[in-house]
Scaffold this motif. Structure first.
Motif, PDB file in Angstrom:
ATOM      1  N   LYS A 125      34.603  46.372  41.958  1.00 25.36           N
ATOM      2  CA  LYS A 125      34.930  46.010  40.573  1.00 25.36           C
ATOM      3  C   LYS A 125      34.517  47.116  39.605  1.00 25.36           C
ATOM      4  O   LYS A 125      35.292  47.504  38.706  1.00 25.36           O
ATOM      5  CB  LYS A 125      34.242  44.700  40.187  1.00 25.36           C
ATOM      6  CG  LYS A 125      34.611  44.208  38.783  1.00 25.36           C
ATOM      7  CD  LYS A 125      33.918  42.908  38.439  1.00 25.36           C
ATOM      8  CE  LYS A 125      34.403  42.380  37.085  1.00 25.36           C
ATOM      9  NZ  LYS A 125      34.305  43.372  35.998  1.00 25.36           N
ATOM     10  N   THR A 128      36.843  50.131  40.024  1.00 26.15           N
ATOM     11  CA  THR A 128      38.174  49.832  39.485  1.00 26.15           C
ATOM     12  C   THR A 128      38.159  49.956  37.965  1.00 26.15           C
ATOM     13  O   THR A 128      39.068  50.538  37.361  1.00 26.15           O
ATOM     14  CB  THR A 128      38.624  48.422  39.905  1.00 26.15           C
ATOM     15  OG1 THR A 128      38.762  48.376  41.329  1.00 26.15           O
ATOM     16  CG2 THR A 128      39.962  48.055  39.275  1.00 26.15           C
ATOM     17  N   ASN A 134      42.967  50.536  41.154  1.00 27.01           N
ATOM     18  CA  ASN A 134      42.412  49.509  42.028  1.00 27.01           C
ATOM     19  C   ASN A 134      41.662  50.107  43.213  1.00 27.01           C
ATOM     20  O   ASN A 134      42.229  50.866  44.001  1.00 27.01           O
ATOM     21  CB  ASN A 134      43.531  48.591  42.547  1.00 27.01           C
ATOM     22  CG  ASN A 134      42.969  47.473  43.413  1.00 27.01           C
ATOM     23  OD1 ASN A 134      41.899  46.936  43.139  1.00 27.01           O
ATOM     24  ND2 ASN A 134      43.695  47.115  44.458  1.00 27.01           N
ATOM     25  N   ILE A 135      40.402  49.752  43.329  1.00 26.07           N
ATOM     26  CA  ILE A 135      39.586  50.144  44.486  1.00 26.07           C
ATOM     27  C   ILE A 135      39.248  48.874  45.261  1.00 26.07           C
ATOM     28  O   ILE A 135      38.369  48.106  44.869  1.00 26.07           O
ATOM     29  CB  ILE A 135      38.280  50.856  44.051  1.00 26.07           C
ATOM     30  CG1 ILE A 135      38.589  52.086  43.198  1.00 26.07           C
ATOM     31  CG2 ILE A 135      37.452  51.232  45.281  1.00 26.07           C
ATOM     32  CD1 ILE A 135      39.343  53.184  43.921  1.00 26.07           C
ATOM     33  N   VAL A 297      47.200  48.056  36.803  1.00 29.30           N
ATOM     34  CA  VAL A 297      46.335  47.903  37.980  1.00 29.30           C
ATOM     35  C   VAL A 297      46.370  46.451  38.449  1.00 29.30           C
ATOM     36  O   VAL A 297      46.219  45.523  37.641  1.00 29.30           O
ATOM     37  CB  VAL A 297      44.888  48.312  37.631  1.00 29.30           C
ATOM     38  CG1 VAL A 297      43.952  48.034  38.800  1.00 29.30           C
ATOM     39  CG2 VAL A 297      44.837  49.778  37.238  1.00 29.30           C
ATOM     40  N   PRO A 299      44.460  44.047  41.365  1.00 30.88           N
ATOM     41  CA  PRO A 299      43.436  44.018  42.415  1.00 30.88           C
ATOM     42  C   PRO A 299      43.996  43.634  43.776  1.00 30.88           C
ATOM     43  O   PRO A 299      43.372  43.918  44.800  1.00 30.88           O
ATOM     44  CB  PRO A 299      42.442  42.967  41.905  1.00 30.88           C
ATOM     45  CG  PRO A 299      43.190  42.156  40.900  1.00 30.88           C
ATOM     46  CD  PRO A 299      44.195  43.076  40.286  1.00 30.88           C
TER      47      PRO A 299
END
Length: 538
Positions: A125, A128, A134-135, A297, A299
């Motif tokens: 989070k 990101t 988005n990671i 983005v 998630p």
């Protein structure tokens, strides 16, 4: 090619070798210059939940690699009377993401943390938010940053971080390298440079500057290569690791190591823009090669790349076939207890085909095959769950259809973002994985779940190891300046047959009804898990 020609090709090294370390099987494939599989070997293995992390022991990694190669070598000797000593090129691939951190002596600092771990929520989070990119929790950079947040004592001692494929490649070549597709699951890639995104690397270094670590992020990450580049050659030490018998010669060129997403794209000829593929196994992911960046983005969507660096939108669900396989294993036990030991292939075929006799929506049954946590739906812990009501039509056909439907429930949530929110254009989706060894069933279920035509090629059963062998072949067999998509289209898949199946409207409507139950039950599923854990029965 004739038997005599193949024997000559094996002696002269006119072959390419691909080895992929998947979640349940390590497979080695040797192909000829016509891209046909001429020998193979495999080794079954399974991940372990150890000290709260899903992992594979380092010793098991090497043993499995050697066993798969040894089986391939025996296959060559048995069928051609040749001791395998060389190949034209070699490539290694493996499960993407995860975390393998080494010190400057080459020692693994903590046990391998696989993609399956849902333990990096805070890190994912924060990164990101930092990158506005988005990671996912699976990504290597999320694992590294979570280790920093946890103040784990090994972090200052890290010399380099890599993936499983990168580890094998480094071990056998001495080169800390990674194909761009696999690298894109470690850290965001800049499409223009085909390298780690420089601005985000700088942001990360600034984020942790106060920690005073003796390294910068670029010091830790493997060098990025694109498909077609040579990324090292097999050393004497590497040859001895792969073939302890000592027959394999050193000096063989290696292509960049890749992730299983990249090999799936190659194995299904899905590296051209507007094409996509779905890979079905322990996890399930669908990948669409994009024409343009997404508008924002998400998630639920990974942004990765093809092995030659084109952007790909990936919807990835951690869970797919594991719970289904467990139920089929239970039926196998029952058949043995009844005095009839069913052949595994027949057992799968019979049970999966029962799903075609089911009510379109699975008879009101509900299942969550969450053997591990599921990032796509926000479920942190793995707790498989099967539910029915007194009104449900509980029979074998509905039971099987429900477990097939649920295997694609989380994936569907991600795919809807691409197709409905972003209006991503898809010319074709090709499917591959063990589920499609049983004709019709898997293809029909996936077509219903995604509501698009699904094609399965005659090569669908070849899998990622074959895709890796194709990438190894591309290294030495491509024409000058020939693009990967052109190489695959014109040379590899020109005469490969495929079968397309359009979604059946009744199946689509049935899956939509199932998905409504699936989404509505997610909060209940989490509450049930929490209740069990609180009462000490989890």
């Amino acid at each position: 090619m004739s038997h005599a020609d193949l024997k000559e090709a094996l002696i002269n090294g006119e072959t390419s070798l691909g080895i992929e370390l998947g979640s349940t099987r390590i497979k080695a494939v040797l192909i000829d210059r016509r891209f046909q599989t001429i020998a193979s070997g495999s080794h079954e293995w399974e991940n372990l939940l150890k000290d709260g992390y899903w992992t594979y022991d380092q010793e098991d990694i090497l043993t499995g690699l050697q066993t798969a190669y040894s089986e391939l070598k025996k296959d060559v000797e048995r069928n051609y009377g040749v001791t395998l000593r060389t190949a034209g090129s070699i490539g290694f691939s493996a499960m993407m993401h995860g975390y393998m951190a080494f010190d400057n002596k080459g020692e693994l600092l903590v046990p391998f943390r696989t993609w399956r771990n849902a333990t990096t929520g805070q890190a994912a989070k924060e990164l990101t938010d930092l990158f506005q990119f988005n990671i996912p929790e699976r990504w290597s950079i999320a694992h590294l940053y979570q280790a920093i947040l946890n103040q784990e004592e090994h972090v200052p001692r890290i010399d380099h971080v890599t993936t499983l494929a990168g580890y094998i490649h480094w071990l056998l070549t001495g080169n800390k390298a990674l194909g761009v597709g696999d690298a894109s699951g470690m850290f965001p890639i800049d499409e223009a440079t085909h390298n780690y995104h420089a601005t985000m690397v700088k942001q990360f270094d600034e984020q942790i500057a106060a920690k005073g670590f003796p390294w910068k992020l670029n010091d830790l990450l493997p060098k990025v290569y694109v498909a077609g580049e040579q990324a090292g050659e097999l050393t004497e030490a590497g040859a001895a690791i792969l073939d302890p018998a000592g027959d394999l010669q050193s000096g063989i060129p290696l292509c960049p190591p890749e992730g299983d997403a990249g090999t799936g794209m190659v194995a299904t000829n899905s590296v051209r823009k507007r094409t996509g593929n779905i890979s079905v196994g322990t996890s399930v992911f669908a990948m669409i090669v994009l024409e343009k960046e997404l508008s924002k983005v998400y998630p639920e969507i990974d942004m990765v790349t093809t092995p030659d660096g084109s952007p790909v939108g990936m919807a990835h669900a951690n869970n797919c076939s594991s719970d289904l396989n467990a139920w089929i294993g239970l039926f196998r036990e029952f058949s043995v207890a009844m005095g009839y030991e069913a052949d595994s292939g027949k057992l799968f075929s019979v049970l999966l085909n029962k799903a075609l006799e089911a009510d379109p929506d699975g008879g009101g049954l509900l299942s969550y095959g969450y053997l591990s946590g599921e990032n796509m739906t926000g479920i942190e812990k793995g707790r498989p769950l099967f539910v029915r009501s007194p009104e449900s039509n509980f029979n074998l056909a509905n039971f099987m259809r429900t477990h097939l439907f649920t295997a694609f429930g989380a994936l569907k949530i991600g795919m809807d973002i691409l197709t409905e929110n972003e209006n991503v254009a898809i010319d074709s989706i090709l499917a591959h994985g063990g589920l499609f060894k049983t004709p019709v069933v898997g293809q029909r279920i996936v077509a219903a779940a995604l509501n698009v035509p699904i094609s399965v090629m005659s090569t669908a059963g070849e899998g990622g190891a074959w895709g890796m062998a194709l990438l190894a072949s591309y290294l030495i067999d491509k024409e000058q300046e020939q693009r990967l998509d052109d190489f695959l289209e014109r040379k590899v898949f020109q005469d490969v047959e495929g079968q397309e199946m359009a979604p059946d409207p009744a199946d689509v409507k049935g899956f939509e009804a199932f998905l409504e139950r699936y989404k509505a039950g997610l909060a209940i599923e989490q509450a049930a898990v929490d209740h069990l854990l609180e009462n000490g029965r989890g």
